[in-house]
Motif scaffolding. Structure first.
Motif, short mmCIF file in Angstrom:
data_model
loop_
_atom_site.label_atom_id
_atom_site.label_comp_id
_atom_site.label_asym_id
_atom_site.label_seq_id
_atom_site.Cartn_x
_atom_site.Cartn_y
_atom_site.Cartn_z
N THR A 19 0.84 -1.18 0.00
CA THR A 19 0.00 0.00 0.00
C THR A 19 0.88 1.23 0.00
O THR A 19 1.97 1.23 0.57
CB THR A 19 -0.92 0.05 1.24
OG1 THR A 19 -0.11 -0.05 2.41
CG2 THR A 19 -1.94 -1.06 1.22
N PRO A 20 0.42 2.29 -0.64
CA PRO A 20 1.16 3.53 -0.56
C PRO A 20 1.08 4.06 0.86
O PRO A 20 0.11 3.74 1.54
CB PRO A 20 0.45 4.47 -1.53
CG PRO A 20 -0.73 3.72 -2.05
CD PRO A 20 -0.75 2.36 -1.45
N PRO A 21 1.97 4.76 1.40
CA PRO A 21 3.16 5.31 0.78
C PRO A 21 4.41 4.45 0.97
O PRO A 21 5.49 4.86 0.60
CB PRO A 21 3.32 6.64 1.48
CG PRO A 21 2.83 6.39 2.86
CD PRO A 21 1.72 5.37 2.70
N LEU A 25 3.63 1.33 -7.08
CA LEU A 25 3.00 0.45 -8.04
C LEU A 25 3.79 0.50 -9.34
O LEU A 25 4.04 1.57 -9.89
CB LEU A 25 1.56 0.89 -8.28
CG LEU A 25 0.65 -0.05 -9.03
CD1 LEU A 25 0.49 -1.36 -8.26
CD2 LEU A 25 -0.69 0.58 -9.24
N ILE A 26 4.20 -0.67 -9.83
CA ILE A 26 4.93 -0.79 -11.08
C ILE A 26 3.98 -1.38 -12.12
O ILE A 26 3.31 -2.37 -11.84
CB ILE A 26 6.16 -1.72 -10.93
CG1 ILE A 26 7.01 -1.36 -9.73
CG2 ILE A 26 6.98 -1.76 -12.21
CD1 ILE A 26 7.76 -0.07 -9.83
N LEU A 27 3.91 -0.78 -13.30
CA LEU A 27 3.03 -1.25 -14.37
C LEU A 27 3.83 -1.72 -15.57
O LEU A 27 4.86 -1.12 -15.90
CB LEU A 27 2.10 -0.13 -14.84
CG LEU A 27 1.13 0.46 -13.84
CD1 LEU A 27 0.38 1.62 -14.49
CD2 LEU A 27 0.16 -0.58 -13.35
N LEU A 71 9.34 0.33 -1.05
CA LEU A 71 10.32 1.40 -1.15
C LEU A 71 11.48 1.16 -0.18
O LEU A 71 11.31 0.56 0.87
CB LEU A 71 9.67 2.75 -0.82
CG LEU A 71 8.66 3.26 -1.83
CD1 LEU A 71 7.97 4.50 -1.28
CD2 LEU A 71 9.32 3.56 -3.15
N GLU A 72 12.63 1.64 -0.57
CA GLU A 72 13.80 1.60 0.32
C GLU A 72 13.49 2.41 1.57
O GLU A 72 12.66 3.33 1.55
CB GLU A 72 15.01 2.20 -0.39
CG GLU A 72 15.32 1.58 -1.72
CD GLU A 72 16.29 0.44 -1.59
OE1 GLU A 72 17.01 0.38 -0.59
OE2 GLU A 72 16.29 -0.40 -2.50
N ALA A 73 14.15 2.10 2.66
CA ALA A 73 13.88 2.78 3.93
C ALA A 73 14.06 4.30 3.81
O ALA A 73 13.30 5.07 4.39
CB ALA A 73 14.80 2.23 5.02
#
Length: 83
Positions: A19-21, A25-27, A71-73
């Motif tokens: 889930t964001p954040p 999402l990669i398409l 995402l990376e930390a």
């Protein structure tokens, strides 16, 4: 409507959970084209408007697949209190 429901309605297969954040999402290009049709926006304009929406070239061009990438930390948002 959740992102998963939106993608399912557009005929895009969603892999992994996120889930964001904390995830993005990669398409695949096929999924981006389907999203452009759903939004009634030409793909070049959609990719310009969503410039941070990364496209994957890992899958075949016609496959409509989306997946979550954590995402990376250092890229994850943090709660901050500004006075």
């Amino acid at each position: 409507m959740s992102a998963a429901q939106l993608l399912d309605g557009a005929g895009i297969t969603l892999h992994r959970h996120g889930t964001p954040p904390s995830a993005e999402l990669i398409l695949t290009p096929g999924a981006a084209r389907r999203l452009a049709v759903l939004a009634r926006t030409p793909l070049p304009q959609l990719t310009c408007a969503l410039c941070h929406l990364p496209l994957s070239d890992a899958a075949h061009d016609t496959e409509a697949i989306a997946y979550w990438k954590r995402l990376e930390a250092g890229q994850q948002p943090v709660r901050a209190w500004t006075l």
